[in-house]
Design an enzyme around this catalytic site. Structure first.
Site, PDB file in Angstrom:
ATOM      1  CB  SER A   1      -0.865   0.022   1.255  1.00 53.36           C
ATOM      2  OG  SER A   1      -0.035   0.084   2.396  1.00 53.36           O
TER       3      SER A   1
ATOM      4  CE1 TYR B   1      -3.622   0.290  -1.052  1.00 50.12           C
ATOM      5  CE2 TYR B   1      -3.249  -2.080  -1.111  1.00 50.12           C
ATOM      6  CZ  TYR B   1      -3.212  -0.860  -1.734  1.00 50.12           C
ATOM      7  OH  TYR B   1      -2.766  -0.778  -3.030  1.00 50.12           O
TER       8      TYR B   1
ATOM      9  CB  CYS C   1       0.669  -5.207   1.741  1.00 47.96           C
ATOM     10  SG  CYS C   1      -0.689  -4.313   2.501  1.00 47.96           S
TER      11      CYS C   1
ATOM     12  CB  CYS D   1       1.496  -3.534   9.640  1.00 48.13           C
ATOM     13  SG  CYS D   1       1.515  -2.138   8.489  1.00 48.13           S
TER      14      CYS D   1
ATOM     15  CG  HIS E   1       3.753   0.975   6.429  1.00 44.79           C
ATOM     16  ND1 HIS E   1       3.087   0.177   5.540  1.00 44.79           N
ATOM     17  CD2 HIS E   1       3.873   2.195   5.830  1.00 44.79           C
ATOM     18  CE1 HIS E   1       2.796   0.879   4.436  1.00 44.79           C
ATOM     19  NE2 HIS E   1       3.258   2.109   4.595  1.00 44.79           N
TER      20      HIS E   1
HETATM   21  N1  DGL Z   1       2.059  -2.375   4.875  1.00 44.27           N
HETATM   22  C1  DGL Z   1       0.664  -2.659   5.011  1.00 44.27           C
HETATM   23  C2  DGL Z   1       0.492  -3.956   5.796  1.00 44.27           C
HETATM   24  O1  DGL Z   1       1.426  -4.742   5.890  1.00 44.27           O
HETATM   25  C3  DGL Z   1      -0.011  -1.463   5.573  1.00 44.27           C
HETATM   26  C4  DGL Z   1      -1.459  -1.440   5.299  1.00 44.27           C
HETATM   27  C5  DGL Z   1      -2.058  -0.082   5.237  1.00 44.27           C
HETATM   28  O2  DGL Z   1      -1.803   0.623   4.269  1.00 44.27           O
HETATM   29  O3  DGL Z   1      -2.859   0.212   6.126  1.00 44.27           O
HETATM   30  O4  DGL Z   1      -0.553  -4.266   6.311  1.00 44.27           O
END
Ligand code: DGL
Length: 261
Positions: free
Chosen positions: A10, A41, A72, A182, A184
């Site tokens: 995302s 996302y 993701c 996640c 991030h």
């Molecule tokens: N990097 C995405 C994950 O692993 C983040 C999702 C998001 O954009 O909220 O879930």
């Protein structure tokens, strides 16, 4: 030219996975797609997440990718079954590493920090039902963290306060492992360690995803055998600066490109 591995997220968080992939597979070309314009996302409906995952996949297929890593958790949890059924190339996904945390836990309590989109997905519910029967699991939605990371505010007071509010209550349950659900959030590990202290081990999935990618490429005879100087392209449909900052320590050659997407 050797066909590239495609990776999408995302936004910029999936670079935490991309770094492990290029380390373990130094002869592979890669194309990374950051759909930052549509992040987060995690706050979207399963239908929206599926449509965005399809769009990202079709872009990477149009660039000739031989395998796609869905870097993701949110997109994997909501879309990977459909992607696997629809497209004739292999997909590697990422899910919160609950099983290893359960197996390693001595206190019988673990924490999971992930997006709402992951925590409410059918796949996540199935996995937790299977592995967490005899264990206390504290699930926390990291709402607000992804937008701050995307905005380059990783070390901001705002982010640290949010993170503390999410994680500190877990200590009351005596968790000894925190699953990072996640892609991030690995960029927040220094702060997470400060909040939770050294008794809580942090579980990330990047290395496991890279290993799985290698195993699948070998099995399907898709692995690059040529000793090449690999070509890494990272496309982003928002501003490039934060992405460039996150990967600045990477020593291989790469280019970050703005994409209208
Ligand atoms: N990097 C995405 C994950 O692993 C983040 C999702 C998001 O954009 O909220 O879930």
């Amino acid at each position: 030219m050797e066909k590239p591995i495609g990776i999408f997220d995302s936004g910029i968080g999936g670079t935490s996975i991309w770094k492990e992939v290029i380390k373990l597979l130094p002869n592979e070309n890669t194309i990374y797609l950051a759909d930052s314009k549509n992040a987060p996302y995690g706050e979207k409906s399963p239908e929206e997440i599926l449509l965005l995952s399809i769009k990202n996949t079709e872009y990477l297929i149009s660039k000739g990718c031989k395998l796609i890593i869905v870097a993701c958790n949110t997109a994997t949890s909501n879309a990977i079954d459909h992607l696997r059924k629809t497209y004739n190339i292999p997909f590697i996904g990422i899910e919160p590493a609950i099983k290893p945390a359960v197996l390693l836990s001595k206190t019988g309590a673990i924490g999971i920090l992930a997006t709402k989109g992951t925590l409410t997905s059918k796949l996540f519910k199935k996995t937790t039902a299977e592995y967490t029967k005899n264990i206390i699991t504290i699930e926390q939605d990291g709402e607000g963290l992804v937008p701050l990371i995307e905005a380059g505010k990783i070390n901001s007071r705002e982010l640290n306060e949010l993170l503390s509010a999410y994680l500190k209550p877990m200590l009351n349950f005596n968790i000894d492992h925190l699953v990072i659900g996640c892609t991030h959030y690995p960029y927040l590990i220094p702060q997470i360690k400060e909040i939770l202290g050294s008794n809580v081990k942090i579980i990330v999935s990047g290395k496991a995803v890279a290993k799985q990618t290698k195993a699948v490429l070998e099995k399907l005879n898709l692995i690059s055998k040529a000793k090449i100087q690999p070509n890494h392209q990272l496309f982003i449909n928002s501003h490039k600066e934060v992405l460039e900052e996150l990967i600045k320590e990477v020593t291989v050659n790469y280019s970050v490109l703005k994409l209208d997407f």
